[in-house]
Scaffold this motif. Sequence first.
Motif, PDB file in Angstrom:
ATOM      1  N   ASN A  85      25.333 -33.163  18.320  1.00 22.09           N
ATOM      2  CA  ASN A  85      25.777 -34.143  17.337  1.00 22.09           C
ATOM      3  C   ASN A  85      25.029 -35.440  17.606  1.00 22.09           C
ATOM      4  OD1 ASN A  85      27.156 -36.097  15.922  1.00 22.09           O
ATOM      5  ND2 ASN A  85      29.115 -35.766  16.892  1.00 22.09           N
ATOM      6  N   ALA A  86      24.457 -36.045  16.573  1.00 20.17           N
ATOM      7  CA  ALA A  86      23.597 -37.225  16.762  1.00 20.17           C
ATOM      8  C   ALA A  86      24.306 -38.546  16.503  1.00 20.17           C
ATOM      9  CB  ALA A  86      22.371 -37.121  15.859  1.00 20.17           C
ATOM     10  N   GLY A  87      25.617 -38.552  16.552  1.00 18.30           N
ATOM     11  CA  GLY A  87      26.336 -39.809  16.369  1.00 18.30           C
ATOM     12  C   GLY A  87      27.519 -39.663  15.443  1.00 18.30           C
ATOM     13  N   PRO A 220      17.482 -46.339  32.224  1.00 19.26           N
ATOM     14  CA  PRO A 220      17.776 -47.761  32.058  1.00 19.26           C
ATOM     15  C   PRO A 220      18.426 -48.098  30.727  1.00 19.26           C
ATOM     16  CG  PRO A 220      15.436 -47.359  31.812  1.00 19.26           C
ATOM     17  CD  PRO A 220      16.037 -46.064  32.272  1.00 19.26           C
ATOM     18  N   ASP A 221      18.331 -47.167  29.760  1.00 18.74           N
ATOM     19  CA  ASP A 221      18.961 -47.392  28.456  1.00 18.74           C
ATOM     20  C   ASP A 221      19.657 -46.103  28.025  1.00 18.74           C
ATOM     21  OD1 ASP A 221      17.913 -50.165  27.596  1.00 18.74           O
ATOM     22  OD2 ASP A 221      16.093 -49.083  28.175  1.00 18.74           O
ATOM     23  N   ALA A 222      20.890 -46.240  27.564  1.00 22.91           N
ATOM     24  CA  ALA A 222      21.643 -45.054  27.137  1.00 22.91           C
ATOM     25  C   ALA A 222      22.628 -45.450  26.044  1.00 22.91           C
ATOM     26  CB  ALA A 222      22.374 -44.415  28.310  1.00 22.91           C
ATOM     27  N   LEU A 223      22.899 -44.499  25.158  1.00 20.19           N
ATOM     28  CA  LEU A 223      23.732 -44.744  23.980  1.00 20.19           C
ATOM     29  C   LEU A 223      24.786 -43.649  23.854  1.00 20.19           C
ATOM     30  CD1 LEU A 223      24.115 -46.370  21.245  1.00 20.19           C
ATOM     31  CD2 LEU A 223      22.519 -44.718  20.240  1.00 20.19           C
ATOM     32  N   PHE A 224      26.002 -44.041  23.589  1.00 24.94           N
ATOM     33  CA  PHE A 224      27.084 -43.092  23.321  1.00 24.94           C
ATOM     34  C   PHE A 224      26.881 -42.469  21.946  1.00 24.94           C
ATOM     35  CE2 PHE A 224      31.501 -42.475  21.621  1.00 24.94           C
ATOM     36  CZ  PHE A 224      31.878 -41.444  22.466  1.00 24.94           C
ATOM     37  N   LEU A 225      27.073 -41.162  21.860  1.00 25.50           N
ATOM     38  CA  LEU A 225      26.929 -40.477  20.577  1.00 25.50           C
ATOM     39  C   LEU A 225      28.280 -40.166  19.948  1.00 25.50           C
ATOM     40  CD1 LEU A 225      23.916 -38.096  21.338  1.00 25.50           C
ATOM     41  CD2 LEU A 225      23.918 -40.216  19.997  1.00 25.50           C
ATOM     42  N   ASP A 226      29.146 -39.446  20.659  1.00 22.91           N
ATOM     43  CA  ASP A 226      30.468 -39.149  20.094  1.00 22.91           C
ATOM     44  C   ASP A 226      31.377 -38.631  21.196  1.00 22.91           C
ATOM     45  OD1 ASP A 226      32.470 -38.981  18.188  1.00 22.91           O
ATOM     46  OD2 ASP A 226      31.272 -37.841  16.773  1.00 22.91           O
ATOM     47  N   GLY A 227      32.652 -38.518  20.868  1.00 25.24           N
ATOM     48  CA  GLY A 227      33.617 -38.054  21.858  1.00 25.24           C
ATOM     49  C   GLY A 227      34.693 -37.189  21.230  1.00 25.24           C
ATOM     50  N   PRO A 251      24.926 -36.032  11.103  1.00 18.45           N
ATOM     51  CA  PRO A 251      23.550 -35.897  11.606  1.00 18.45           C
ATOM     52  C   PRO A 251      23.508 -35.139  12.924  1.00 18.45           C
ATOM     53  CG  PRO A 251      23.984 -38.137  10.871  1.00 18.45           C
ATOM     54  CD  PRO A 251      25.303 -37.440  10.886  1.00 18.45           C
ATOM     55  N   MET A 252      22.447 -34.379  13.116  1.00 12.32           N
ATOM     56  CA  MET A 252      22.267 -33.624  14.346  1.00 12.32           C
ATOM     57  C   MET A 252      20.873 -33.883  14.910  1.00 12.32           C
ATOM     58  SD  MET A 252      24.100 -29.991  13.377  1.00 12.32           S
ATOM     59  CE  MET A 252      23.991 -30.024  11.589  1.00 12.32           C
TER      60      MET A 252
END
Length: 257
Positions: A85-87, A220-227, A251-252
Motif C-alpha cells: 500500500n503506497a499511502g 536518514p529519511d523515512a515516511l509512514f505509509l499506513d497502519g 495507490p500501490m
Amino acid sequence: MPYLKHGVLAAAMMLAATIISLHQAHAEQCDQETFEETKYVVCTLQTGTDLRLFWKGADGQPYRTFSSLAEAVRAEGKTLALAVNAGMYRADFSPMGLYVENSRELKPANTAKAESSAGQVPNFYKKPNGVFFLGETGAGILPTDEFQKRAPKVRFATQSGPMLVIAGKLNPIFIPGSTDRTRRSGVGVCGAGTVRLAISEDGVNFHDFARLFRDDLKCPDALFLDGGHGVGLYHPAMGRNDRSWHGGYGPMLGLVE
C-alpha cells in the motif's frame, strides 16, 4: 548432441548459474527480522530496479487488490514481484494527497489541516507529512512543504504522513513509550539511494517504528505509509497476498520485473 568444448560448456554453466542467482536475489529481496522484540518484514530495493506507483487500470477504476494489479502487469508480459500500500486513501480509493504517476500529477498536494474535530489528529495530517518520490536522481523523501519549494522533476510521487525520520532525526511529535500500538508500514531512503520498505507484523508505536528506520535500517529519511487495516504486502515468494479490510487499497507501490 554437438560436442561442446570445455570453455564453452563452462561459460554456459556460468550463465545458467547467474540467471538462477538473479532469480533467487529477486525472490529473497524481503526478509523477516526482529527489532526490539517487534517482528517486521523488511524489503530492500537497490537503485536501478523498476519501482512504480499504480492506482487505476485501463478501465479507469482503482486496482484495489494486489491480485488485480499483478494480473494487469502480467498482461504486459512482466511480473509483479512485490507490492505494498503506497499511502492513505479515501473511501473511493483515491489518494489523500499528492499523487504523480508516469510524470502526470493526478492529485495535487494536500496542505489542509486535519479534517477531524474530535481532538485526535488523523495520521495523514500529523506534521510534518511528506512525499516519497522517484525522479531523475533516484528515490527521495521530503517534508511536503520542502518538496513544494524544491519542485523536483519526478516520475512517481505519493504523499503520506507523518514523516518518521527527517534528515537523521526522529519526528519530534512522537512519544516514547506511547500505547498507540498497531501494525504499521513505511518507506525509507537509505545509503546510496537504497529504498527500504518495512511492514510490522506486530503492533508498534510511531516512536519505535521510526527508530527501526533510523537506528536499524540506517535510513536518514523515512515516511509512514499506513497502519491498522490498511497495512498490506504482496510477495509471492513469501506466500503473501494481503487484502485490505477497507474493501481494497488505493495507490500501490510495486516492483516490476
